[in-house]
Design a protein around this motif. Structure first.
Motif, PDB file in Angstrom:
ATOM      1  N   PRO A 127       0.800  -1.226   0.000  1.00  0.00           N
ATOM      2  CA  PRO A 127       0.000   0.000   0.000  1.00  0.00           C
ATOM      3  C   PRO A 127       0.834   1.277   0.000  1.00  0.00           C
ATOM      4  N   ARG A 128       1.960   1.298   0.720  1.00  0.00           N
ATOM      5  CA  ARG A 128       2.771   2.520   0.774  1.00  0.00           C
ATOM      6  C   ARG A 128       3.391   2.817  -0.587  1.00  0.00           C
ATOM      7  N   VAL A 129       3.989   1.797  -1.220  1.00  0.00           N
ATOM      8  CA  VAL A 129       4.615   1.988  -2.531  1.00  0.00           C
ATOM      9  C   VAL A 129       3.563   2.445  -3.540  1.00  0.00           C
ATOM     10  N   SER A 130       2.417   1.792  -3.521  1.00  0.00           N
ATOM     11  CA  SER A 130       1.340   2.139  -4.442  1.00  0.00           C
ATOM     12  C   SER A 130       0.860   3.576  -4.217  1.00  0.00           C
ATOM     13  N   THR A 131       0.671   3.942  -2.974  1.00  0.00           N
ATOM     14  CA  THR A 131       0.208   5.293  -2.649  1.00  0.00           C
ATOM     15  C   THR A 131       1.223   6.336  -3.082  1.00  0.00           C
ATOM     16  N   ILE A 132       2.488   6.088  -2.774  1.00  0.00           N
ATOM     17  CA  ILE A 132       3.539   7.042  -3.136  1.00  0.00           C
ATOM     18  C   ILE A 132       3.599   7.209  -4.649  1.00  0.00           C
ATOM     19  N   PHE A 133       3.567   6.096  -5.382  1.00  0.00           N
ATOM     20  CA  PHE A 133       3.624   6.172  -6.843  1.00  0.00           C
ATOM     21  C   PHE A 133       2.440   6.971  -7.381  1.00  0.00           C
ATOM     22  N   ARG A 134       1.246   6.658  -6.910  1.00  0.00           N
ATOM     23  CA  ARG A 134       0.048   7.340  -7.407  1.00  0.00           C
ATOM     24  C   ARG A 134       0.072   8.834  -7.075  1.00  0.00           C
ATOM     25  N   ARG A 135       0.467   9.157  -5.832  1.00  0.00           N
ATOM     26  CA  ARG A 135       0.499  10.568  -5.432  1.00  0.00           C
ATOM     27  C   ARG A 135       1.507  11.341  -6.280  1.00  0.00           C
ATOM     28  N   HIS A 136       2.656  10.713  -6.579  1.00  0.00           N
ATOM     29  CA  HIS A 136       3.700  11.414  -7.335  1.00  0.00           C
ATOM     30  C   HIS A 136       3.411  11.425  -8.831  1.00  0.00           C
ATOM     31  N   ALA A 147       6.344  12.829   1.459  1.00  0.00           N
ATOM     32  CA  ALA A 147       7.045  12.421   2.675  1.00  0.00           C
ATOM     33  C   ALA A 147       6.388  13.050   3.905  1.00  0.00           C
ATOM     34  N   ALA A 148       6.067  14.322   3.805  1.00  0.00           N
ATOM     35  CA  ALA A 148       5.422  15.007   4.936  1.00  0.00           C
ATOM     36  C   ALA A 148       4.029  14.443   5.183  1.00  0.00           C
ATOM     37  N   GLU A 149       3.283  14.211   4.113  1.00  0.00           N
ATOM     38  CA  GLU A 149       1.922  13.694   4.242  1.00  0.00           C
ATOM     39  C   GLU A 149       1.899  12.321   4.908  1.00  0.00           C
ATOM     40  N   LEU A 150       2.864  11.471   4.549  1.00  0.00           N
ATOM     41  CA  LEU A 150       2.890  10.105   5.079  1.00  0.00           C
ATOM     42  C   LEU A 150       3.775   9.967   6.322  1.00  0.00           C
ATOM     43  N   SER A 151       4.380  11.068   6.745  1.00  0.00           N
ATOM     44  CA  SER A 151       5.279  11.079   7.914  1.00  0.00           C
ATOM     45  C   SER A 151       6.419  10.069   7.747  1.00  0.00           C
ATOM     46  N   ILE A 152       7.053  10.128   6.579  1.00  0.00           N
ATOM     47  CA  ILE A 152       8.216   9.282   6.307  1.00  0.00           C
ATOM     48  C   ILE A 152       9.299  10.167   5.722  1.00  0.00           C
ATOM     49  N   SER A 153      10.503   9.625   5.611  1.00  0.00           N
ATOM     50  CA  SER A 153      11.612  10.419   5.091  1.00  0.00           C
ATOM     51  C   SER A 153      11.546  10.522   3.574  1.00  0.00           C
ATOM     52  N   LEU A 154      12.200  11.543   3.054  1.00  0.00           N
ATOM     53  CA  LEU A 154      12.276  11.742   1.612  1.00  0.00           C
ATOM     54  C   LEU A 154      12.995  10.566   0.958  1.00  0.00           C
ATOM     55  N   SER A 155      14.017  10.030   1.613  1.00  0.00           N
ATOM     56  CA  SER A 155      14.736   8.888   1.036  1.00  0.00           C
ATOM     57  C   SER A 155      13.843   7.647   0.960  1.00  0.00           C
ATOM     58  N   THR A 156      12.902   7.495   1.881  1.00  0.00           N
ATOM     59  CA  THR A 156      11.954   6.383   1.816  1.00  0.00           C
ATOM     60  C   THR A 156      11.034   6.550   0.617  1.00  0.00           C
ATOM     61  N   VAL A 157      10.589   7.778   0.366  1.00  0.00           N
ATOM     62  CA  VAL A 157       9.748   8.052  -0.808  1.00  0.00           C
ATOM     63  C   VAL A 157      10.529   7.699  -2.076  1.00  0.00           C
ATOM     64  N   GLU A 158      11.770   8.161  -2.160  1.00  0.00           N
ATOM     65  CA  GLU A 158      12.591   7.877  -3.342  1.00  0.00           C
ATOM     66  C   GLU A 158      12.821   6.381  -3.503  1.00  0.00           C
ATOM     67  N   SER A 159      13.081   5.713  -2.413  1.00  0.00           N
ATOM     68  CA  SER A 159      13.309   4.265  -2.467  1.00  0.00           C
ATOM     69  C   SER A 159      12.058   3.529  -2.942  1.00  0.00           C
ATOM     70  N   ASP A 160      10.905   3.916  -2.426  1.00  0.00           N
ATOM     71  CA  ASP A 160       9.654   3.270  -2.839  1.00  0.00           C
ATOM     72  C   ASP A 160       9.343   3.558  -4.311  1.00  0.00           C
ATOM     73  N   LEU A 161       9.669   4.759  -4.776  1.00  0.00           N
ATOM     74  CA  LEU A 161       9.474   5.061  -6.193  1.00  0.00           C
ATOM     75  C   LEU A 161      10.385   4.197  -7.062  1.00  0.00           C
ATOM     76  N   ARG A 162      11.625   3.986  -6.610  1.00  0.00           N
ATOM     77  CA  ARG A 162      12.540   3.107  -7.356  1.00  0.00           C
ATOM     78  C   ARG A 162      11.972   1.696  -7.435  1.00  0.00           C
ATOM     79  N   VAL A 163      11.384   1.210  -6.343  1.00  0.00           N
ATOM     80  CA  VAL A 163      10.769  -0.127  -6.343  1.00  0.00           C
ATOM     81  C   VAL A 163       9.650  -0.175  -7.393  1.00  0.00           C
TER      82      VAL A 163
END
Length: 178
Positions: A127-136, A147-163
């Motif tokens: 769900p997190r990877v899917s949400t991040i991809f869709r939002r971006h 990152a702010a919306e999901l309360s996670i780090s920017l590097s986590t967002v970038e990592s999930d987008l790479r996945v």
């Protein structure tokens, strides 16, 4: 409270040094090429030092300059990486020249089915990877906002987008072969 006590609680040495040298940090970042981002970077330095407890720092001003420099380098790398990702995405999904502006009914149906398969693939990544991809990619939201919306780090967002991008690229390769 004793009469000679300061009206506000005293700040740590690092925070006091920051407050005394904020303008110097801004000038330093602008001189290093931060431009309009200098204010944001100074704010990030403040957030970093106010949230951490590094212990005694022998040279607090040098520590602040180094922190600012590293944050600027991190921001530059993230920006460059995002640009590379965007370019790769656009190259991988570019339309062939000369296609009709109006797709046929068969093509629309095929595209809708393919979109359903892609959405299923994204959902299978979690769900997190899917949400991040869709939002971006679909909503056009900046990675920092996600990152702010999901309360996670920017590097986590970038990592999930790479996945997500890796899974989509592999899916595309499989479909192009068959």
């Amino acid at each position: 409270m004793p009469p000679d006590a300061p009206p506000f609680p005293s700040r740590s040495g690092l925070e006091a040094t920051f407050l005394e040298n904020r303008d110097k940090l801004l000038q330093f970042l602008r001189a290093r090429g931060a431009g309009d981002a200098a204010e944001d970077l100074v704010q990030e330095v403040w957030l970093k030092i106010s949230r951490s407890t590094p212990g005694p720092v022998a040279s607090p001003l040098s520590y602040l300059f180094r922190t600012a420099d590293l944050l600027m380098i991190d921001r530059y790398r993230a920006s460059r990486q995002a640009g590379t990702r965007e370019r790769d995405w656009n190259e991988a999904h570019a339309d062939a020249a000369g296609t009709s502006p109006e797709p046929s009914a068969e093509r629309r149906l095929s595209a809708a089915q393919e979109a359903g398969r892609v959405l299923s693939l994204l959902d299978s990544l979690g769900p997190r990877v899917s949400t991040i991809f869709r939002r971006h990619r679909i909503d056009g939201m900046a990675q920092k906002q996600i990152a702010a919306e999901l309360s996670i780090s920017l590097s986590t967002v970038e990592s999930d987008l790479r996945v997500a991008y890796r899974a989509l690229a592999q899916w595309k390769e499989r479909n192009d072969e068959g």
